[in-house]
Write a protein that holds these residues in place. Structure first.
Motif, mmCIF file in Angstrom:
data_model
loop_
_atom_site.group_PDB
_atom_site.id
_atom_site.type_symbol
_atom_site.label_atom_id
_atom_site.label_comp_id
_atom_site.label_asym_id
_atom_site.label_seq_id
_atom_site.Cartn_x
_atom_site.Cartn_y
_atom_site.Cartn_z
ATOM 1 N N PRO A 181 -16.016 23.373 -25.483
ATOM 2 C CA PRO A 181 -16.028 21.978 -26.303
ATOM 3 C C PRO A 181 -17.473 21.477 -26.605
ATOM 4 O O PRO A 181 -18.324 21.734 -25.619
ATOM 5 N N ARG A 182 -17.738 20.874 -27.827
ATOM 6 C CA ARG A 182 -18.985 20.267 -27.840
ATOM 7 C C ARG A 182 -19.078 19.047 -26.889
ATOM 8 O O ARG A 182 -18.291 18.291 -26.464
ATOM 9 N N THR A 183 -20.468 18.810 -26.451
ATOM 10 C CA THR A 183 -20.772 17.996 -25.317
ATOM 11 C C THR A 183 -20.910 16.322 -26.025
ATOM 12 O O THR A 183 -21.236 16.013 -27.225
ATOM 13 N N GLY A 184 -20.199 15.446 -25.465
ATOM 14 C CA GLY A 184 -20.038 14.048 -25.881
ATOM 15 C C GLY A 184 -19.343 14.045 -27.023
ATOM 16 O O GLY A 184 -19.319 12.665 -27.608
ATOM 17 N N VAL A 185 -18.448 14.757 -27.643
ATOM 18 C CA VAL A 185 -17.891 14.414 -28.862
ATOM 19 C C VAL A 185 -16.317 14.255 -28.473
ATOM 20 O O VAL A 185 -15.598 14.845 -27.678
ATOM 21 N N GLY A 186 -15.997 12.998 -29.066
ATOM 22 C CA GLY A 186 -14.404 12.364 -28.699
ATOM 23 C C GLY A 186 -13.581 12.536 -30.056
ATOM 24 O O GLY A 186 -13.884 13.093 -30.681
ATOM 25 N N GLY A 187 -12.598 11.812 -29.713
ATOM 26 C CA GLY A 187 -11.446 11.731 -30.813
ATOM 27 C C GLY A 187 -10.685 13.186 -31.245
ATOM 28 O O GLY A 187 -10.721 13.992 -30.350
ATOM 29 N N ASP A 188 -10.459 13.346 -32.476
ATOM 30 C CA ASP A 188 -9.960 14.757 -32.959
ATOM 31 C C ASP A 188 -10.917 16.070 -32.750
ATOM 32 O O ASP A 188 -10.194 17.051 -32.815
ATOM 33 N N ALA A 246 -17.512 10.149 -23.164
ATOM 34 C CA ALA A 246 -17.117 8.822 -22.436
ATOM 35 C C ALA A 246 -17.294 7.581 -23.278
ATOM 36 O O ALA A 246 -18.406 7.155 -23.909
ATOM 37 N N PRO A 247 -16.240 7.031 -23.618
ATOM 38 C CA PRO A 247 -16.233 5.736 -24.593
ATOM 39 C C PRO A 247 -16.999 4.495 -24.105
ATOM 40 O O PRO A 247 -16.916 4.424 -22.881
ATOM 41 N N ARG A 248 -17.897 3.939 -25.060
ATOM 42 C CA ARG A 248 -18.709 3.052 -24.416
ATOM 43 C C ARG A 248 -17.852 1.973 -24.319
ATOM 44 O O ARG A 248 -16.918 1.551 -25.056
#
Length: 213
Positions: A177-184, A207-209
């Motif tokens: 997985p890519r670093t720091g990528v969230g969501g879909d 990590a969501p802000r």
């Protein structure tokens, strides 16, 4: 061939391919940055693929904007963005033109010009940390928004160019997985790195802000 490195420049055809082909194929390639103080050469050890408007993790997911317009242009150009109000990150656009796909250059090992990079990376504890992470890589190579749109195909006076270098054996290439990528886009295994290389950055999940109260 210099010190076992193939210095043949990569052509535009190399970048004019689907991003998931280009990204892992960039590992081991030599990125050359020509500065006013002299050249710096770096061997790429970690990258991430971003697939334009079909990729929730991409800057181009919601379409073309002034910020991401370079991504829609010819392959082989640099897309440089500013993030968190502090750091620049360097990407290489890949084709075909209009697809807005690109490869984030996350980490590498300095081959030549380490003395120049040490001046910009005073907090690095050793040379392995000079370009260990995308912001550190851009800082070490003196990359900022003035290079956004720069053609990275070797030509006289080029500020950036990519040479054949020394690609690793296929069994040394890892993905996740890519670093720091969230969501879909969080689970896309589109981060590629050379297994065991000490310059590869640590993986961190998104990590969501938290909003301040």
């Amino acid at each position: 061939m210099i010190d076992g490195r193939d210095c043949t420049p990569l052509t535009r055809d190399f970048f004019d391919r689907p991003v998931l082909e280009v990204a892992p194929d960039l590992l081991g390639r030599t990125l050359v940055r020509t500065t006013q103080d002299g050249p710096i050469a770096l061997r790429l050890t970690e990258v991430e693929a971003y697939a334009g408007e079909v990729d929730p993790g991409s800057h181009a997911f919601r379409g073309r904007t002034p910020r991401n317009s370079v991504m829609y242009g010819p392959p082989g150009h640099a897309y440089v963005y500013f993030t968190y109000g502090m750091w620049h990150c360097l990407n290489l656009v890949c084709g075909p033109e209009g697809m807005a796909s690109g490869v984030l250059l996350r980490a590498g090992g300095i081959l030549d010009g380490a003395d120049l990079t040490r001046k910009r990376r005073l907090s690095a504890r050793n040379d392995r940390e000079l370009a260990k992470g995308p912001a550190r890589l851009a800082t070490a190579l003196d990359i900022d928004r003035t290079l956004n749109g720069t053609d990275a195909i070797a030509h006289p006076g080029a500020f950036l160019s990519v040479l054949h270098g020394t690609p690793p054996p296929r069994d040394q290439v890892r993905s996740g997985p890519r670093t720091g990528v969230g969501g879909d886009g969080a689970t896309h295994p589109w981060r590629f790195w050379i297994d065991g290389d000490p310059t590869v950055s640590p993986y961190r999940a998104h990590a969501p802000r938290r909003r301040s109260t």
